[in-house]
Each structure stands twice: as structure tokens, then as C-alpha cells.
Design an enzyme around this catalytic site. Structure first.
Site, PDB file in Angstrom:
ATOM      1  N   MET A 136       0.839  -1.199   0.000  1.00  0.00           N
ATOM      2  CA  MET A 136       0.000   0.000   0.000  1.00  0.00           C
ATOM      3  C   MET A 136       0.878   1.255   0.000  1.00  0.00           C
ATOM      4  O   MET A 136       0.410   2.351   0.356  1.00  0.00           O
ATOM      5  CB  MET A 136      -0.931  -0.012   1.210  1.00  0.00           C
ATOM      6  CG  MET A 136      -1.887  -1.204   1.154  1.00  0.00           C
ATOM      7  SD  MET A 136      -3.378  -0.961   2.129  1.00  0.00           S
ATOM      8  CE  MET A 136      -2.676  -0.791   3.748  1.00  0.00           C
ATOM      9  N   GLY A 137       2.136   1.108  -0.379  1.00  0.00           N
ATOM     10  CA  GLY A 137       3.016   2.270  -0.508  1.00  0.00           C
ATOM     11  C   GLY A 137       3.513   2.775   0.829  1.00  0.00           C
ATOM     12  O   GLY A 137       3.491   2.050   1.823  1.00  0.00           O
ATOM     13  N   LEU A 152       6.611   3.306   1.378  1.00  0.00           N
ATOM     14  CA  LEU A 152       7.555   2.187   1.480  1.00  0.00           C
ATOM     15  C   LEU A 152       8.655   2.453   2.511  1.00  0.00           C
ATOM     16  O   LEU A 152       9.104   3.585   2.686  1.00  0.00           O
ATOM     17  CB  LEU A 152       8.188   1.911   0.111  1.00  0.00           C
ATOM     18  CG  LEU A 152       7.208   1.549  -1.016  1.00  0.00           C
ATOM     19  CD1 LEU A 152       7.973   1.226  -2.298  1.00  0.00           C
ATOM     20  CD2 LEU A 152       6.302   0.384  -0.632  1.00  0.00           C
ATOM     21  N   HIS A 153       9.071   1.385   3.170  1.00  0.00           N
ATOM     22  CA  HIS A 153      10.169   1.431   4.133  1.00  0.00           C
ATOM     23  C   HIS A 153      11.062   0.219   3.883  1.00  0.00           C
ATOM     24  O   HIS A 153      10.798  -0.574   2.958  1.00  0.00           O
ATOM     25  CB  HIS A 153       9.619   1.460   5.569  1.00  0.00           C
ATOM     26  CG  HIS A 153       8.579   0.406   5.838  1.00  0.00           C
ATOM     27  ND1 HIS A 153       8.857  -0.937   5.855  1.00  0.00           N
ATOM     28  CD2 HIS A 153       7.241   0.508   6.063  1.00  0.00           C
ATOM     29  CE1 HIS A 153       7.762  -1.626   6.112  1.00  0.00           C
ATOM     30  NE2 HIS A 153       6.748  -0.775   6.230  1.00  0.00           N
ATOM     31  N   GLY A 157      11.278  -2.571   5.269  1.00  0.00           N
ATOM     32  CA  GLY A 157      10.572  -3.864   5.300  1.00  0.00           C
ATOM     33  C   GLY A 157      10.084  -4.228   3.909  1.00  0.00           C
ATOM     34  O   GLY A 157      10.280  -5.348   3.421  1.00  0.00           O
ATOM     35  N   HIS A 158       9.448  -3.262   3.240  1.00  0.00           N
ATOM     36  CA  HIS A 158       8.984  -3.493   1.860  1.00  0.00           C
ATOM     37  C   HIS A 158      10.172  -3.771   0.932  1.00  0.00           C
ATOM     38  O   HIS A 158      10.128  -4.673   0.084  1.00  0.00           O
ATOM     39  CB  HIS A 158       8.261  -2.255   1.314  1.00  0.00           C
ATOM     40  CG  HIS A 158       6.989  -1.894   2.030  1.00  0.00           C
ATOM     41  ND1 HIS A 158       6.848  -0.722   2.719  1.00  0.00           N
ATOM     42  CD2 HIS A 158       5.807  -2.543   2.133  1.00  0.00           C
ATOM     43  CE1 HIS A 158       5.621  -0.647   3.220  1.00  0.00           C
ATOM     44  NE2 HIS A 158       4.968  -1.741   2.882  1.00  0.00           N
ATOM     45  N   GLU A 206       6.021 -11.664   7.031  1.00  0.00           N
ATOM     46  CA  GLU A 206       5.650 -12.393   8.242  1.00  0.00           C
ATOM     47  C   GLU A 206       4.967 -11.464   9.260  1.00  0.00           C
ATOM     48  O   GLU A 206       4.216 -11.908  10.108  1.00  0.00           O
ATOM     49  CB  GLU A 206       6.968 -12.930   8.833  1.00  0.00           C
ATOM     50  CG  GLU A 206       6.853 -13.966   9.859  1.00  0.00           C
ATOM     51  CD  GLU A 206       8.243 -14.460  10.283  1.00  0.00           C
ATOM     52  OE1 GLU A 206       9.261 -14.156   9.618  1.00  0.00           O
ATOM     53  OE2 GLU A 206       8.299 -15.143  11.303  1.00  0.00           O
ATOM     54  N   SER A 234       6.693  -0.196   9.865  1.00  0.00           N
ATOM     55  CA  SER A 234       5.317  -0.120   9.370  1.00  0.00           C
ATOM     56  C   SER A 234       5.105   1.261   8.787  1.00  0.00           C
ATOM     57  O   SER A 234       5.644   2.248   9.301  1.00  0.00           O
ATOM     58  CB  SER A 234       4.340  -0.335  10.528  1.00  0.00           C
ATOM     59  OG  SER A 234       3.058   0.127  10.166  1.00  0.00           O
TER      60      SER A 234
HETATM   61  P1  AMP Z   1       1.602  -3.006   3.411  1.00  0.00           P
HETATM   62  O1  AMP Z   1       2.127  -1.947   2.501  1.00  0.00           O
HETATM   63  O2  AMP Z   1       1.595  -2.620   4.853  1.00  0.00           O
HETATM   64  O3  AMP Z   1       0.292  -3.570   2.929  1.00  0.00           O
HETATM   65  O4  AMP Z   1       2.638  -4.208   3.325  1.00  0.00           O
HETATM   66  C1  AMP Z   1       2.985  -4.789   2.109  1.00  0.00           C
HETATM   67  C2  AMP Z   1       3.793  -6.027   2.367  1.00  0.00           C
HETATM   68  O5  AMP Z   1       4.968  -5.698   3.098  1.00  0.00           O
HETATM   69  C3  AMP Z   1       3.019  -7.071   3.207  1.00  0.00           C
HETATM   70  O6  AMP Z   1       3.291  -8.367   2.698  1.00  0.00           O
HETATM   71  C4  AMP Z   1       3.619  -6.878   4.573  1.00  0.00           C
HETATM   72  O7  AMP Z   1       3.553  -8.047   5.382  1.00  0.00           O
HETATM   73  C5  AMP Z   1       5.054  -6.523   4.245  1.00  0.00           C
HETATM   74  N1  AMP Z   1       5.685  -5.789   5.344  1.00  0.00           N
HETATM   75  C6  AMP Z   1       5.170  -4.726   6.016  1.00  0.00           C
HETATM   76  N2  AMP Z   1       6.009  -4.358   7.001  1.00  0.00           N
HETATM   77  C7  AMP Z   1       7.061  -5.202   6.962  1.00  0.00           C
HETATM   78  C8  AMP Z   1       8.254  -5.344   7.734  1.00  0.00           C
HETATM   79  N3  AMP Z   1       8.536  -4.536   8.755  1.00  0.00           N
HETATM   80  N4  AMP Z   1       9.118  -6.321   7.403  1.00  0.00           N
HETATM   81  C9  AMP Z   1       8.868  -7.156   6.367  1.00  0.00           C
HETATM   82  N5  AMP Z   1       7.750  -7.079   5.604  1.00  0.00           N
HETATM   83  C10 AMP Z   1       6.858  -6.115   5.899  1.00  0.00           C
END
Ligand code: AMP
Length: 285
Positions: A30-31, A33-34, A36-37, A148, A185
Site C-alpha cells: 500500500m506504498g 515504502l520502508h 521492510g517493503h 511475516e 510499518s
Molecule cells: P503493506 O504496505 O503494509 O500492505 O505491506 C505490504 C507487504 O509488506 C506485506 O506483505 C507486509 O507483510 C510486508 N511488510 C510490512 N512491514 C514489513 C516489515 N517490517 N518487514 C517485512 N515485511 C513487511
């Protein structure tokens, strides 16, 4: 990096890669981005010839209008982060493009869908599964990479692949954390400096419980750890020990299963989730 906003454009570009027998890895986001993404994108680049990232803030998975309005949107920065790691494609459609004429779909994956986030965010998983299904139908990747951190979401998407996209290989990628342990996050930027300090109690609590030497002591400690978080001002929705397979709440040893501690709650107005696996040396009582 190629940036597309139309289904037909990304579909055509990928059709060309597929004709050249290139493998396609997909990372839906959902953008905002950090790291983790970006970790997921790097995994996709390791495994596949081409990486596709989607950025779509999916209104159908927000059960709270304010949460949707507050959700951070940083497309220019996202593009430069993806370019830095040599991502091949960004797909950033709007709502009418993603859903076309599709009405609301009803998904049913039993208890896995109803418990935890299913209970606390009514409609969330139905919206999430609808958008992931749509995106997978458009991109038709060979590999899908998810985090995860959203363990229940990943479990449900695995079910979706099993029922509708059997050809796609699923990869669960570990959680990337800030130096103090807080799971990265997109919502973390919404925390005030004081809330940010408070939030680091979440990974500390999970770490303490995950390090319990046996399940009984873990179950016994959960109540006091949860009270500690609440007394510090965190509104705990749940802090629970569950098995990984069916996400059933565990109160006693049930055999050689894998277990995990799940947290969800609010720091100020910001809702955060996190989880950690139990590191029992043996699955002991
Ligand atoms: P989101 O943009 O929050 O919908 O996340 C997109 C993808 O990134 C999802 O598969 C999340 O599980 C993954 N994601 C989000 N935060 C992290 C993180 N801190 N570490 C690894 N993957 C993440």
C-alpha cells in the site's frame, strides 16, 4: 523502472517478459515504502528475473474511514526507493482500474478469517483478499512475496493461492525491525515522539514471551505482560499465543506444533500489529 497505472499496460509488458521465459516476482503493497517493503523486493529480485511492486491503498480493506484518510501516501519517494534497488516494474492503479466491474466478493476461509484481525477489523480480510485476487489475476506472477509481520494475512493469501492461483509459489519473508525492535510499518510515521517511545514496548513484550522456556509459563505470563502494556497507555486488542497452522488460541501444550505470540493494539490513534515465533528449544510443556 517502468511505472504503469493501467491493467492492460502492465499486462502487456509482462506478457513480453513471460514470452522470453523470464520469471516474475510480485510484491503487493500500500506504498509509503520502508526497509521492510524493500527487503521483500530484494528477495523477489534474488529469486526471480523481474520484480513487480504494486502500490494501491485499497479502500475496501479499511474498516475505519479515518484510518484510510490518515494512511500515508508518498509516491515520489516510493519510486526513488524502488529505483535504487533496480525494481523492474511499479504498478500504481486507481480503484476503478483495479476492480473494473468486479462487485464485492465474499471470501470464506473459516476461522482463519474470523479470528484476531478478522474479529477486530470487520470486512478487512474480505477487502484484502479481493484486491490480492484482482492483482494476481492482472499480474499473473510466478512468485508472490509477503511479510511475516502480517502473519494472518499471509496465511489467508496462502489459502487464496490454494483455491484460485495454484500455479503461484508463495514466499513468507521475515520482519524488518527498527534498531529498538519496533516492526517497520508505514503507520509508524503517524506516531508522536512520545508514542514512538511507547511503541517499543510492543516488541519487548513479544520478545519476553517468545523467550519463555515452556508453553505453560508463556500462557501464565501473557496476562501480566498485557497488563503492563495497558498500564503504560497502550490499548491492547489482543496479546495471544496461537499455533501457526490454524491460528487457534493455545492454553496448554498440544504436541509438536509451531507457536507464535500475536499482538494488536493502539498507541494513541495508531493501530499496530506484530508477532514473534516461540523459541522453545523443544516443544515442551
Ligand atoms: P503493506 O504496505 O503494509 O500492505 O505491506 C505490504 C507487504 O509488506 C506485506 O506483505 C507486509 O507483510 C510486508 N511488510 C510490512 N512491514 C514489513 C516489515 N517490517 N518487514 C517485512 N515485511 C513487511
Amino acid at each position: 523502472m517502468h511505472v504503469f497505472t493501467r491493467n492492460s499496460d502492465i499486462h502487456n509488458a509482462l506478457a513480453n517478459d513471460k514470452r522470453l521465459s523470464k520469471s516474475i516476482g510480485f510484491v503487493p503493497t500500500m506504498g509509503a515504502l520502508h526497509d521492510g517493503h524493500i527487503h521483500l523486493v530484494k528477495k523477489a529480485l534474488e529469486v526471480c528475473d523481474c520484480a513487480v511492486v504494486s502500490i494501491f491503498v485499497n479502500p475496501r480493506q479499511f474498516n475505519n474511514a479515518n484510518d484510510l484518510a490518515m494512511y500515508p501516501r508518498t509516491l515520489e519517494n516510493d519510486i526513488s526507493l524502488l529505483e535504487k534497488v533496480d525494481c523492474h516494474y511499479l504498478y500504481a492503479p486507481d480503484e476503478s482500474e483495479v476492480y473494473q466491474n468486479e462487485g464485492i466478493q465474499d471470501w470464506d476461509f473459516g476461522n482463519l478469517m474470523k479470528t484476531m484481525e478478522g474479529e477486530h477489523r470487520p470486512g478487512h480480510f474480505n477487502g484484502m483478499l479481493s484486491v490480492v485476487h484482482q492483482l494476481l489475476s492482472i499480474i499473473q506472477p510466478h512468485h508472490l512475496f509477503m511479510g511475516e509481520k502480517d502473519f494472518q494475512q499471509a496465511a489467508l493469501v496462502r489459502c487464496l493461492l490454494g483455491s484460485h492461483h495454484k500455479e503461484i509459489e508463495f514466499h513468507l519473508v521475515n520482519t524488518v525491525r527498527e534498531p529498538d525492535g519496533l516492526a517497520m510499518s508505514s503507520r509508524n510515521v503517524l506516531l508522536s515522539p512520545n508514542e514512538r517511545k511507547l511503541a517499543m514496548m510492543i516488541p519487548s513484550a513479544l520478545k519476553k514471551l517468545a523467550a519463555c522456556s515452556d508453553l505453560t509459563s508463556c500462557v501464565q505470563e501473557i496476562t501480566s505482560v498485557s497488563e503492563g502494556l495497558s498500564n503504560s497507555g497502550i490499548k491492547v486488542d489482543y496479546l495471544q499465543l496461537r499455533n501457526e497452522e490454524g491460528l487457534e488460541e493455545i492454553t496448554h501444550f498440544r504436541g509438536a506444533e509451531r507457536y507464535r505470540i500475536f499482538f494488536a493494539g493502539r498507541v494513541g490513534k495508531v493501530r499496530l500489529i506484530d508477532n514473534m515465533p516461540l523459541s522453545l528449544s523443544q516443544n515442551t510443556r
